[in-house]
Design an enzyme around this catalytic site. Sequence first.
Site, short mmCIF file in Angstrom:
data_model
loop_
_atom_site.label_atom_id
_atom_site.label_comp_id
_atom_site.label_asym_id
_atom_site.label_seq_id
_atom_site.Cartn_x
_atom_site.Cartn_y
_atom_site.Cartn_z
N LEU A 103 5.30 10.77 -4.85
CA LEU A 103 5.63 9.43 -5.38
C LEU A 103 4.80 9.19 -6.63
CD1 LEU A 103 5.81 7.37 -2.05
CD2 LEU A 103 7.63 8.66 -3.23
N ASP A 104 5.40 9.41 -7.77
CA ASP A 104 4.70 9.34 -9.05
C ASP A 104 4.30 7.89 -9.38
OD1 ASP A 104 4.14 10.71 -11.81
OD2 ASP A 104 5.30 8.92 -12.29
N ALA A 105 3.04 7.69 -9.77
CA ALA A 105 2.55 6.39 -10.27
C ALA A 105 2.92 5.23 -9.35
CB ALA A 105 3.08 6.15 -11.68
N ILE A 106 2.92 5.48 -8.05
CA ILE A 106 3.42 4.50 -7.09
C ILE A 106 2.61 3.20 -7.09
CG2 ILE A 106 2.07 5.49 -5.20
CD1 ILE A 106 5.63 4.04 -4.91
#
Length: 449
Positions: A103-106
Site C-alpha cells: 500500500l503505497d504512501a497509505i
Amino acid sequence: LMVDLVLNHVSRQSEWFRDYVEGIAPARDYFITVDPQTDLSQVVRPRSTPLLTPVQTQEGSRYLWTTFSTDQIALNFANPDVLFEFLDILLLYISMGARIIRLDAIAYLWKKIGTPCIHLPETHEIVKLLRDFLTLVAPHVLLLTETNVPHAENISYFGNGDEAHLVYQFSLPPLLLHALQTGNSRYLTRWAASLPSLPTGCTVLNFTASHDGIGVRPLHGLIPEEEFSRLVEGIRQRGGYISMKRDTDGSESPYELNITYFDALSDPEDPDMDRQVARFLCSQAVMLALQGIPAIYFHSLTATPNDEAAVRRTGHARAINRKRWDAHSLEALLQDASTITARVFRSYLHLLRLRARHPAFHPEGVQRILDLGDSLFALERTAPDQSETIVALHNVTAHTVTVPIDRIPSLQKAGQGKELITGRTMKPVPRTLRLSPYATAWIRVSPPH
C-alpha cells in the site's frame, strides 16, 4: 510476487484524470478540489512542492490536491466509487498471482481540511477494510504498508493485528548507516532493544535500500540533533543529495538521503575499497540477522555506485539510486571474481543461503538484543521450535574488537559452536573472540553433552 497498489494518487497522464478534465463521469468526482485561499497550514507535507496544483478543465480553472508532486493527483476516498475502483484493481492483482500487496504512501490517504491529513482514523479504517476483504476472498495474500514516518507512527499500521500483516522497518536504514559511519552502535542497539512484540501473524520487512532514498523522518527522536546534522552532511561529502520537505511553520527540513547504500558506506577520508566492501557487507548481515523478513534492493546485490550521470540527465535526485544496468556489462562484472560487483554478489548469496538453512532466522524466531558495548551490534536468535540458537555478532568499527564472551550466557554455557559464515567449528567455544574491522560472526550454539 509483490504488487504496488498506489491508492493515494494517479498520474496526470491517466485516463481518470483526462476524464476529470473533460467532465466525464464517474472520474469527474474522483479528485479533491480546494479553494486556494483555504488555510491548509496544518497539513503535514512530505515534500516542499505546492500542495495545490492549478488545472484547466472544461468548467474552468480548478485547484487540485497534489500531496507529492504536480503530476501525481490525489484521489478522493470520501467518494465510495473510488474505493470500489480499487477493490476491482486489487482483485485483478490477486487474479494475476500477487502474494503481497504493498500500500503505497497509505498514511496520506484521507484528507480532511483542518487536520494534519496523515494517519487519520479514516485511513486506518480503509486498511482494516482491505484486510477484511483479503481475509474473505484471498486469505493467502498479505498487506504491506509503506509509511516512511517515525517508528511509533509506522508500526501503528499493525493496528490490533487487524490492519497490515507487514510493515517496513523504516528506522533501520538510517540508524544502521549512522552506526557504521560513526563506528558506534549505541543508538542502533538502544532502538533494537526497545522494539515491541508484534501481533500474532504480523512481522516487519527489514531493508536498507529501495528505489527511493533513505528516509530520515524515521530517525526522529532516535539520535541527537547534532548527530543527525553530521549524517546529512556526510551524505553530501559522499556525492549524495538531500531531498527536503516543507514543515508546518513554512521552513524546510531533510526527509530523504539520495545515494546508493554502497556509496553511503564509503569513507571520504579513507577511500579503501576493501574496507568499503567489508563495511557494506556488515550492514547487510545486520539486516539479515534481525527478526522479520529481509527485503533486498537489486542494487545492493550488485554494490552499485552512485549514478551521477542519471541525476544530470533526468534532474531527479532519486535517479542516483536507480541505475539501469546493461545486461552484458553486468554479466561481465559478475563473471570477473576480482570486481567489486562479483565480490559483493557472491558474499551476499552466501549469507542468503546460510540464512535460509537456519530456522533461528525464521520471522517468528525469538530475538534478544545483546548490549556488548558501542563497537558491536549483537543479537541472539532462537528458532520457534527451540531447535537452535544463533548468536550474531557485528563489528561496526574500523578496528579489531575483542568480544566479551562472558556477557553472552548462551556462548558461555555452550559445549561447542559453529561459526556459520566461515564454517569454523568451535570445540569448545573460546573464552575470547576477536572480530576484524566490520567483520560478522554468526555462531550456531550447541548445548553441552
